[in-house]
Design an enzyme around this catalytic site. Sequence first.
Site, mmCIF file in Angstrom:
data_model
loop_
_atom_site.group_PDB
_atom_site.id
_atom_site.type_symbol
_atom_site.label_atom_id
_atom_site.label_comp_id
_atom_site.label_asym_id
_atom_site.label_seq_id
_atom_site.Cartn_x
_atom_site.Cartn_y
_atom_site.Cartn_z
ATOM 1 N N LYS A 37 3.650 -12.995 -16.866
ATOM 2 C CA LYS A 37 2.976 -12.345 -15.741
ATOM 3 C C LYS A 37 2.596 -10.916 -16.128
ATOM 4 O O LYS A 37 3.070 -10.381 -17.140
ATOM 5 C CB LYS A 37 3.898 -12.331 -14.523
ATOM 6 C CG LYS A 37 5.223 -11.616 -14.740
ATOM 7 C CD LYS A 37 6.139 -11.759 -13.550
ATOM 8 C CE LYS A 37 7.468 -11.032 -13.797
ATOM 9 N NZ LYS A 37 8.361 -11.106 -12.631
ATOM 10 N N ARG A 130 14.428 -11.727 -1.719
ATOM 11 C CA ARG A 130 13.047 -11.425 -2.039
ATOM 12 C C ARG A 130 12.291 -12.700 -1.681
ATOM 13 O O ARG A 130 12.307 -13.108 -0.520
ATOM 14 C CB ARG A 130 12.929 -11.009 -3.519
ATOM 15 C CG ARG A 130 11.738 -10.149 -3.831
ATOM 16 C CD ARG A 130 11.795 -9.577 -5.228
ATOM 17 N NE ARG A 130 11.946 -10.583 -6.266
ATOM 18 C CZ ARG A 130 11.824 -10.343 -7.568
ATOM 19 N NH1 ARG A 130 11.561 -9.120 -7.975
ATOM 20 N NH2 ARG A 130 11.970 -11.288 -8.454
ATOM 21 N N TYR A 246 -0.282 22.753 -19.373
ATOM 22 C CA TYR A 246 -0.194 23.098 -17.960
ATOM 23 C C TYR A 246 1.133 23.771 -17.627
ATOM 24 O O TYR A 246 2.207 23.337 -18.072
ATOM 25 C CB TYR A 246 -0.350 21.846 -17.097
ATOM 26 C CG TYR A 246 -1.783 21.343 -17.016
ATOM 27 C CD1 TYR A 246 -2.793 22.145 -16.491
ATOM 28 C CD2 TYR A 246 -2.114 20.078 -17.466
ATOM 29 C CE1 TYR A 246 -4.093 21.691 -16.410
ATOM 30 C CE2 TYR A 246 -3.410 19.602 -17.390
ATOM 31 C CZ TYR A 246 -4.401 20.415 -16.861
ATOM 32 O OH TYR A 246 -5.690 19.959 -16.790
ATOM 33 N N MET A 294 -3.046 14.340 -18.562
ATOM 34 C CA MET A 294 -3.668 13.037 -18.333
ATOM 35 C C MET A 294 -4.104 12.362 -19.624
ATOM 36 O O MET A 294 -3.897 11.158 -19.815
ATOM 37 C CB MET A 294 -4.855 13.168 -17.383
ATOM 38 C CG MET A 294 -5.504 11.838 -17.032
ATOM 39 S SD MET A 294 -6.925 12.012 -15.927
ATOM 40 C CE MET A 294 -6.144 12.618 -14.434
#
Length: 346
Positions: A37, A130, A246, A294
């Site tokens: 998955k 679940r 940063y 980023m």
Amino acid sequence: MSVPPSAKLRLESAALISNWRALNDLSGDACAGAAVKADAYGLGARSVVEKLLQAGCREFYVANWREASELEDLISGAAQLSVLNGVRESDMPIALQSLAKPVLSSLEQVHRWAGTGRPCDIMINSGMNRLGVNPGDLSGQDLTQLDVDICMSHLACADEDVVQNPDQLAAFIVASDMVTAKRKSLANSAAIALGSAYHFDCTRPGLSLYGGIPRPELNDIIVQVATPQVEILQVRSLKAGDRVGYNAQYIADRDHDIAILAMGYADGYLRSFSGKGIFSVQDISLPVLGRVSMDLIAIDVTGAPQLREGDWVDCAYDLPEASKISGLSQYELITGLGQRFAREWY
């Protein structure tokens, strides 16, 4: 014309196959399948399935019908494919045409699938709360219209030594006796290491196929599969007192060189590695300096003064160790690696 990548995942086929074989051996008389998955935990489901089929794996598990549809041509006639999230009403048209089996997890899904004449699996809620049919709801249910292949459940705390594990095992044994099924399955990667009582007929490893180690019993048999590699965009010289990145989270305490790498939290290398992560070249450690941004990371290249723009370095990404450093789970680390990485199998 293809654009050359500036970051890639080096993926080791031999390591993937070795991990599956080790988990299959540890499963004893049970056969180990593979949870593929989330695009095989981010590594590329089609490539993973192809390699594991060649190794002898015959059971695969995905989350939903979209994932199933992307693998059906590989699975057809060669193996079984189960859809763990079951079958919604809106899934029925594709599910009835699919070679995959739904894992029924509620009475609504049981009634929806009954009478289709198609095989299915069924999930029992043994205590995780679940997905899964509650054992009490099985009493008095007519399941004779279902062709159930696997009756399964899922442990909540298999990576811990807690009383919930044997409690869930006992609940599953009682509930599964109320379902006429060809096979039973309870164990994920961690639960395989809990011993033969948890193995039943088939096990469902996921994380450990891809290098994750949720229990110490797996330390000596599971090896790393994925290594991020990244290109240096620039090498620059700092003077003592210069600030980097940063919020000036790193201030140089001496004159030294740094390299700027083409990778960041948009690629899944999150800010929790700021000032903690490690890259390397030829076994030389290159620490992350300052805040991960980023698209860019700064590393200290004092130990490797030969590095220049265009050179490549490896990211230290052994999942258990990276988890300790970053505070992220091994699952987050492997599934979070972004799509800007070129995935290259060796």
